[in-house]
Motif scaffolding. Structure first.
Motif, PDB file in Angstrom:
ATOM      1  N   THR A  79      72.048   3.177-121.622  1.00  0.00           N
ATOM      2  CA  THR A  79      71.723   1.984-122.870  1.00  0.00           C
ATOM      3  C   THR A  79      69.988   1.596-122.286  1.00  0.00           C
ATOM      4  OG1 THR A  79      73.270   2.384-124.287  1.00  0.00           O
ATOM      5  CG2 THR A  79      71.104   1.017-124.759  1.00  0.00           C
ATOM      6  N   ILE A  80      70.246   0.760-121.638  1.00  0.00           N
ATOM      7  CA  ILE A  80      68.771  -0.032-121.081  1.00  0.00           C
ATOM      8  C   ILE A  80      68.050   1.140-119.939  1.00  0.00           C
ATOM      9  CG2 ILE A  80      68.012  -1.479-118.905  1.00  0.00           C
ATOM     10  CD1 ILE A  80      70.414  -2.785-119.645  1.00  0.00           C
ATOM     11  N   SER A  81      68.720   2.056-119.133  1.00  0.00           N
ATOM     12  CA  SER A  81      67.810   2.833-118.810  1.00  0.00           C
ATOM     13  C   SER A  81      67.276   3.784-119.680  1.00  0.00           C
ATOM     14  CB  SER A  81      68.456   4.085-118.031  1.00  0.00           C
ATOM     15  OG  SER A  81      69.608   4.657-119.372  1.00  0.00           O
ATOM     16  N   VAL A  82      67.783   3.886-120.884  1.00  0.00           N
ATOM     17  CA  VAL A  82      66.629   5.178-122.054  1.00  0.00           C
ATOM     18  C   VAL A  82      65.206   4.033-121.659  1.00  0.00           C
ATOM     19  CG1 VAL A  82      68.434   6.499-122.594  1.00  0.00           C
ATOM     20  CG2 VAL A  82      67.629   4.327-123.740  1.00  0.00           C
ATOM     21  N   TYR A  83      65.796   2.753-122.310  1.00  0.00           N
ATOM     22  CA  TYR A  83      64.206   1.883-122.403  1.00  0.00           C
ATOM     23  C   TYR A  83      63.649   1.220-121.402  1.00  0.00           C
ATOM     24  CZ  TYR A  83      66.562   2.124-126.907  1.00  0.00           C
ATOM     25  OH  TYR A  83      67.058   2.439-128.411  1.00  0.00           O
ATOM     26  N   LEU A  84      63.793   1.631-120.431  1.00  0.00           N
ATOM     27  CA  LEU A  84      63.032   2.008-119.195  1.00  0.00           C
ATOM     28  C   LEU A  84      61.941   2.326-119.216  1.00  0.00           C
ATOM     29  CD1 LEU A  84      65.490   0.663-116.562  1.00  0.00           C
ATOM     30  CD2 LEU A  84      64.542  -1.050-118.011  1.00  0.00           C
TER      31      LEU A  84
END
Length: 497
Positions: free
Chosen positions: A492-497
């Motif tokens: 989830t974090i990776s898609v917003y980085l």
């Protein structure tokens, strides 16, 4: 009334095979067209149900087929298996698998899985020979004295080294060779058999789950997704480090509890049986003589040669089996074992792992049922359509679970990559995320489910250790939940980085 016993691994797989055969009667049959490259002819071959077409091996051909993979990935040999062609799925005439197909499937699986089955049998043979020499017993007694008070180092070393093997070159099936060797060492350190089982199997699973340079996972999946395999590798290294740390701490916590109070062991009721089977060697009178040291050196060298051959020389099961066969003969010569005794020891040792070999064959038979029933592509088609219109945070987590589910039907990492990546990776473009995240979801989904996947390697591993599947689930499920939540957060974090 007698207490009901949990079924054996073989029975579990036969039940699953029966359910899969029934599934072929309800799930529509369907197929994607496939594309394969011929190096000798320098051409593509498009295969559909009705015809086979030879195409020019060019980037234009790939563009027309909407395959977003550079031509060089095929010509260099990075992609060596047929891949699915996007937007070519079609339903075909149903091929439900009846009772006769169900009965034949384990036999077909044993025939198709002969390569790994012979490796397992020859490993059993060399174990039978080396046990006769007492080299194991002497080595374990020496190691128990050396590590006294620091036994937990075994867990850290074994889990870490096998995880490194998993992440670099896909160490998985080969770990079957480690159980008969390492279990007596852990038993001598006053742990139960669940600890070496976990260190080996979980080490391999977390390593392959977070593959970095593994050609059978991250590299072939990235190639099939049309991206460079180094894209996203830093995130996989972070996942590897944190995931391995979580697994090691989990295993150590359980191991220390068992060491303090053996009754806390999940397999306490099997303690005597397992120790008798693996020969819990703590006899301090055994001396590690020069001859026994040489025997152990030859045995350990077999694994070093095997790992080098697989990672550097493109060896596979045939070459690995030859290594152990030569090693067994060398040990027989060094140990001055008479020819007729050597043959008896080798055959008996192979027989001890025959049950494991049959489990591998039955599991392979399940895949054959699905392929013959032509339902694998149908499941892939509906899975890819299920994510349409999703928000990117929800999308990437849905992909995690989709790949976990698909791995039940397609437990091979390379097979999953070439079948699904050409279909799934373009979905990333539609939600505005990098295709490397689809590769991550594929790896993590398959990896987490591998901890418990009955069509994978776990049942064969449990059969060697003589631990029931229900007891393994009791041990590992809390870890699976922890890793799942951790992975969902990371994705989830990776898609917003």
């Amino acid at each position: 009334m007698k207490k009901l016993k949990f079924p054996t691994a073989q029975t579990i797989l036969i039940i699953i095979a029966g359910l899969v055969a029934m599934l072929t009667w309800f799930v529509p049959s369907g197929k994607y067209d496939s594309l394969s490259y011929s190096k000798s002819e320098n051409t593509f071959t498009q295969t559909s149900l009705s015809k086979t077409t030879t195409l020019t091996a060019s980037q234009e051909t790939l563009d027309v087929l909407e395959i977003k993979i550079p031509l060089q990935k095929f010509t260099s040999g990075d992609i060596w298996k047929p891949i699915s062609i996007p937007n070519t799925y079609k339903q075909v005439e149903a091929k439900p698998q009846g009772i006769f197909a169900f009965i034949k499937s384990p036999i077909k699986g044993i025939i198709e899985g002969a390569d790994i089955i012979f490796l397992v049998l020859f490993i059993g043979g060399i174990i039978g020979v080396i046990n006769y020499t007492n080299a194991f017993d002497a080595g374990i007694a020496w190691l128990a004295k050396t590590l006294k008070g620091y036994e937990y180092v075994l867990i850290i070393l074994v889990t870490t080294l096998i995880a490194i093997g998993g992440t670099t070159f896909g160490l998985a099936e080969e770990t079957i060779a480690f159980y008969p060797i390492l279990i007596p060492i852990f038993l001598a350190a006053k742990y139960d058999a669940m600890v070496p089982l976990a260190s080996i199997y979980i080490g391999s699973s977390i390593g392959t789950m977070c593959s970095t340079t593994n050609p059978f996972s991250s590299i072939i999946a990235s190639d099939a997704a049309g991206i460079n395999w180094t894209t996203g590798i830093s995130g996989r290294f972070i996942m590897l480090g944190l995931g391995t740390l979580i697994c090691i701490l989990y295993i150590i916590r359980y191991a220390q509890r068992v060491k303090k109070d053996p009754a806390k062991s999940i397999i306490y009721d099997q303690k005597e049986e397992i120790e008798q089977h693996f020969g819990n060697a703590t006899n301090s009178d055994l001396t590690l003589t020069t001859r026994l040291r040489l025997i152990l050196f030859v045995f350990i060298s077999c694994f070093i040669v095997m790992i080098y051959g697989v990672s550097q020389m493109e060896w596979w099961f045939l070459e690995m089996t030859v290594v152990f066969f030569i090693g067994a003969i060398a040990i027989g010569i060094i140990g001055q074992i008479k020819e007729h005794i050597f043959v008896d020891l080798f055959v008996k040792g192979a027989g001890d792992l025959l049950g494991v070999a049959i489990i591998i064959g039955i599991a392979r038979g399940i895949t054959i049922l699905m392929n013959d029933g032509q339902i694998s592509d149908t499941i892939l088609f509906y899975a890819s359509n299920a994510t349409t219109g999703m928000h990117k945070g929800l999308f990437i987590n849905a992909m995690l679970y989709i790949y976990g589910g698909l791995s039940f039907f397609i437990p091979s990492s390379s097979g999953m990559a070439v079948l699904t990546m050409p279909i799934m990776s373009p979905l990333a473009d539609g939600v505005g995320i990098g295709r490397e995240l689809i590769v991550n979801a594929y790896q993590y989904g398959m990896g987490i489910f591998a901890f418990i996947n009955p069509t994978g390697l776990i049942l064969a591993s449990l059969a060697i250790v003589k631990v029931g599947y229900n007891k393994w689930l009791k041990f590992v499920m809390p870890l699976v939940i922890i890793l799942t939540l951790f992975t969902m957060a990371a994705l989830t974090i990776s898609v917003y980085l």
